[in-house]
Design a protein around this motif. Structure first.
Motif, PDB file in Angstrom:
ATOM      1  N   GLN A 168      24.767 -16.995  -4.211  1.00  0.00           N
ATOM      2  CA  GLN A 168      24.913 -15.622  -4.682  1.00  0.00           C
ATOM      3  C   GLN A 168      24.778 -15.592  -6.201  1.00  0.00           C
ATOM      4  O   GLN A 168      25.361 -16.410  -6.907  1.00  0.00           O
ATOM      5  N   THR A 169      24.029 -14.641  -6.716  1.00  0.00           N
ATOM      6  CA  THR A 169      23.906 -14.466  -8.165  1.00  0.00           C
ATOM      7  C   THR A 169      24.685 -13.257  -8.659  1.00  0.00           C
ATOM      8  O   THR A 169      24.940 -13.137  -9.851  1.00  0.00           O
ATOM      9  N   SER A 170      25.055 -12.363  -7.758  1.00  0.00           N
ATOM     10  CA  SER A 170      25.818 -11.180  -8.130  1.00  0.00           C
ATOM     11  C   SER A 170      27.315 -11.509  -8.109  1.00  0.00           C
ATOM     12  O   SER A 170      27.837 -12.025  -7.120  1.00  0.00           O
ATOM     13  N   LEU A 171      28.001 -11.220  -9.194  1.00  0.00           N
ATOM     14  CA  LEU A 171      29.431 -11.505  -9.275  1.00  0.00           C
ATOM     15  C   LEU A 171      30.229 -10.630  -8.322  1.00  0.00           C
ATOM     16  O   LEU A 171      31.237 -11.063  -7.766  1.00  0.00           O
ATOM     17  N   ARG A 172      29.778  -9.402  -8.101  1.00  0.00           N
ATOM     18  CA  ARG A 172      30.506  -8.514  -7.193  1.00  0.00           C
ATOM     19  C   ARG A 172      30.441  -9.032  -5.754  1.00  0.00           C
ATOM     20  O   ARG A 172      31.447  -9.005  -5.036  1.00  0.00           O
ATOM     21  N   LYS A 173      29.259  -9.495  -5.347  1.00  0.00           N
ATOM     22  CA  LYS A 173      29.145 -10.035  -3.988  1.00  0.00           C
ATOM     23  C   LYS A 173      29.917 -11.336  -3.844  1.00  0.00           C
ATOM     24  O   LYS A 173      30.508 -11.615  -2.799  1.00  0.00           O
ATOM     25  N   LEU A 174      29.922 -12.140  -4.905  1.00  0.00           N
ATOM     26  CA  LEU A 174      30.687 -13.384  -4.859  1.00  0.00           C
ATOM     27  C   LEU A 174      32.177 -13.100  -4.714  1.00  0.00           C
ATOM     28  O   LEU A 174      32.874 -13.743  -3.922  1.00  0.00           O
ATOM     29  N   MET A 175      32.672 -12.102  -5.462  1.00  0.00           N
ATOM     30  CA  MET A 175      34.085 -11.726  -5.352  1.00  0.00           C
ATOM     31  C   MET A 175      34.377 -11.129  -3.974  1.00  0.00           C
ATOM     32  O   MET A 175      35.480 -11.295  -3.441  1.00  0.00           O
ATOM     33  N   ALA A 176      33.387 -10.434  -3.388  1.00  0.00           N
ATOM     34  CA  ALA A 176      33.577  -9.864  -2.059  1.00  0.00           C
ATOM     35  C   ALA A 176      33.713 -10.961  -1.006  1.00  0.00           C
ATOM     36  O   ALA A 176      34.627 -10.932  -0.170  1.00  0.00           O
ATOM     37  N   PHE A 177      32.832 -11.957  -1.039  1.00  0.00           N
ATOM     38  CA  PHE A 177      32.923 -13.052  -0.061  1.00  0.00           C
ATOM     39  C   PHE A 177      34.159 -13.912  -0.322  1.00  0.00           C
ATOM     40  O   PHE A 177      34.756 -14.439   0.622  1.00  0.00           O
ATOM     41  N   SER A 178      34.541 -14.047  -1.593  1.00  0.00           N
ATOM     42  CA  SER A 178      35.778 -14.752  -1.901  1.00  0.00           C
ATOM     43  C   SER A 178      36.977 -13.999  -1.329  1.00  0.00           C
ATOM     44  O   SER A 178      37.920 -14.608  -0.811  1.00  0.00           O
ATOM     45  N   SER A 179      36.942 -12.670  -1.393  1.00  0.00           N
ATOM     46  CA  SER A 179      38.018 -11.857  -0.825  1.00  0.00           C
ATOM     47  C   SER A 179      38.096 -12.021   0.688  1.00  0.00           C
ATOM     48  O   SER A 179      39.198 -12.091   1.262  1.00  0.00           O
ATOM     49  N   ILE A 180      36.938 -12.103   1.355  1.00  0.00           N
ATOM     50  CA  ILE A 180      36.930 -12.308   2.813  1.00  0.00           C
ATOM     51  C   ILE A 180      37.524 -13.669   3.160  1.00  0.00           C
ATOM     52  O   ILE A 180      38.297 -13.803   4.117  1.00  0.00           O
ATOM     53  N   ASN A 181      37.178 -14.698   2.366  1.00  0.00           N
ATOM     54  CA  ASN A 181      37.723 -16.028   2.603  1.00  0.00           C
ATOM     55  C   ASN A 181      39.247 -16.051   2.425  1.00  0.00           C
ATOM     56  O   ASN A 181      39.970 -16.601   3.255  1.00  0.00           O
ATOM     57  N   HIS A 182      39.730 -15.440   1.360  1.00  0.00           N
ATOM     58  CA  HIS A 182      41.175 -15.393   1.132  1.00  0.00           C
ATOM     59  C   HIS A 182      41.875 -14.540   2.185  1.00  0.00           C
ATOM     60  O   HIS A 182      43.025 -14.810   2.537  1.00  0.00           O
ATOM     61  N   LEU A 183      41.169 -13.524   2.675  1.00  0.00           N
ATOM     62  CA  LEU A 183      41.745 -12.688   3.723  1.00  0.00           C
ATOM     63  C   LEU A 183      41.991 -13.484   4.989  1.00  0.00           C
ATOM     64  O   LEU A 183      42.959 -13.228   5.726  1.00  0.00           O
ATOM     65  N   GLY A 184      41.129 -14.465   5.272  1.00  0.00           N
ATOM     66  CA  GLY A 184      41.357 -15.348   6.413  1.00  0.00           C
ATOM     67  C   GLY A 184      42.658 -16.119   6.270  1.00  0.00           C
ATOM     68  O   GLY A 184      43.417 -16.263   7.238  1.00  0.00           O
ATOM     69  N   TRP A 185      42.941 -16.619   5.065  1.00  0.00           N
ATOM     70  CA  TRP A 185      44.215 -17.315   4.832  1.00  0.00           C
ATOM     71  C   TRP A 185      45.400 -16.366   4.975  1.00  0.00           C
ATOM     72  O   TRP A 185      46.452 -16.744   5.502  1.00  0.00           O
TER      73      TRP A 185
END
Length: 341
Positions: A168-185
């Motif tokens: 991913q090159t977009s910071l917003r999309k990276l933060m979005a997928f990071s949020s999904i990963n943390h949401l799993g935890w």
């Protein structure tokens, strides 16, 4: 376009809607709080000067309206079952409610709307979507005990959040997928211990605020713009990317503390297969964070002699950012307390 007083009013109504949901003593009252929260957040997202934000607000409304409709339908079925004697499997109704709440949070496999919508939001609205807007649905999920469905959503969330952030090159999309990963935890912690979920959510919100504040301050949206920030200060470079590593959960930073607590609880509850998947996906998340940070740490940049105005603003918040680097003391304290008990 709303002025500042209107935005403050909408934010107050949005927070009131969340409080109504959290403190509601019935499902209908919780649904009403979710709707108040939704209708007050949409005007904050809309921007007449940005077509992408208007498109994002429409996507958000349609997705949340679908989730609210399914939730209200399940609530009505539950009330009918109590009033009229009808043949109905209660587990199906509960699964409908849980699915609608997972859709509201953006957890996988109901995540399809979340990354694309984040791309069209401003950084402050993206921060609200990643943090405050998840409080009410997650609190309602904690009242629904379908362990199998939560485990499946946890596995999907950590896998999609880790694999989606690669390249991913977009910071917003990276933060979005990071949020999904943390949401799993977070979903996994709801299954085990609600207090750990609150600790995890608080620390994730704190780290997201530190990163997004810098992105908003320097008006960056893509990775190639991050390297331009290094002309301000070398200290800024290290603090920014060490916060990235903290968000990824690398010890001994602050982001590792909630994951360390979750690892302990999963071992105690003998959910080793789930733990293995979550740790492996966290390593994938760390791999693309480290790939970005490695090039930043290894390359040398010329530093200008004059002082920028943004440097002065940033220096006053240095202590706020450095809080994520002193968690080794917190880890030591938690370890000693755990073994004493």
């Amino acid at each position: 376009m709303f002025n500042n007083s209107s935005k403050i009013l909408f934010m107050s109504i949005m927070m009131m809607g969340t409080m109504i949901t959290v403190t509601a003593n019935s499902w209908l009252g919780a649904w009403m709080g979710l709707e108040i929260n939704l209708l007050s957040f949409i005007p904050l997202m809309s921007d007449s000067n940005n077509l992408m934000s208007t498109e994002a607000s429409l996507k958000y409304f349609l997705t949340q309206a679908l989730a609210s409709t399914v939730l209200l339908f399940a609530i009505i079925l539950m009330m009918l079952k109590n009033i009229i004697i009808i043949e109905m499997n209660q587990s199906y109704v509960t699964m409908m409610m849980l699915s609608s709440l997972l859709l509201k949070t953006g957890a996988a496999p109901f995540h399809f709307w979340f990354p694309n919508m984040m791309e069209g939001l401003s950084w402050m609205n993206a921060l609200l979507l990643m943090t405050w807007q998840k409080i009410a649905p997650l609190m309602l999920i904690s009242h629904i005990n379908i362990q199998f469905m939560l485990i499946v959503s946890t596995i999907f969330s950590v896998i999609i959040g880790a694999l989606g952030g690669i390249n991913q090159t977009s910071l917003r999309k990276l933060m979005a997928f990071s949020s999904i990963n943390h949401l799993g935890w977070m979903l996994s912690s709801l299954n085990i211990n609600e207090s750990i979920w609150m600790i995890y959510f608080f620390m994730y919100s704190f780290l997201s605020i530190t990163l997004i504040f810098m992105f908003n301050l320097f008006k960056v949206s893509h990775f190639n713009q991050l390297f331009m920030m290094f002309f301000y200060s070398k200290n800024l470079k290290f603090i920014l990317f060490l916060n990235f590593l903290s968000l990824g959960g690398l010890p001994p930073f602050l982001g590792f503390i909630p994951k360390w607590l979750m690892i302990q609880q999963l071992i105690i509850s003998n959910q080793l297969f789930l733990l293995m998947i979550m740790i492996l996906m966290s390593l994938i998340t760390l791999s693309f964070y480290l790939r970005i940070c490695y090039s930043a740490f290894m390359l040398n940049y010329h530093e200008n002699n004059w002082i920028y105005e943004k440097q002065i603003k940033f220096s006053s918040l240095m202590i706020f950012y450095l809080m994520s680097f002193i968690s080794i003391f917190g880890l030591s304290f938690i370890t000693i307390t755990y073994f004493m008990l």
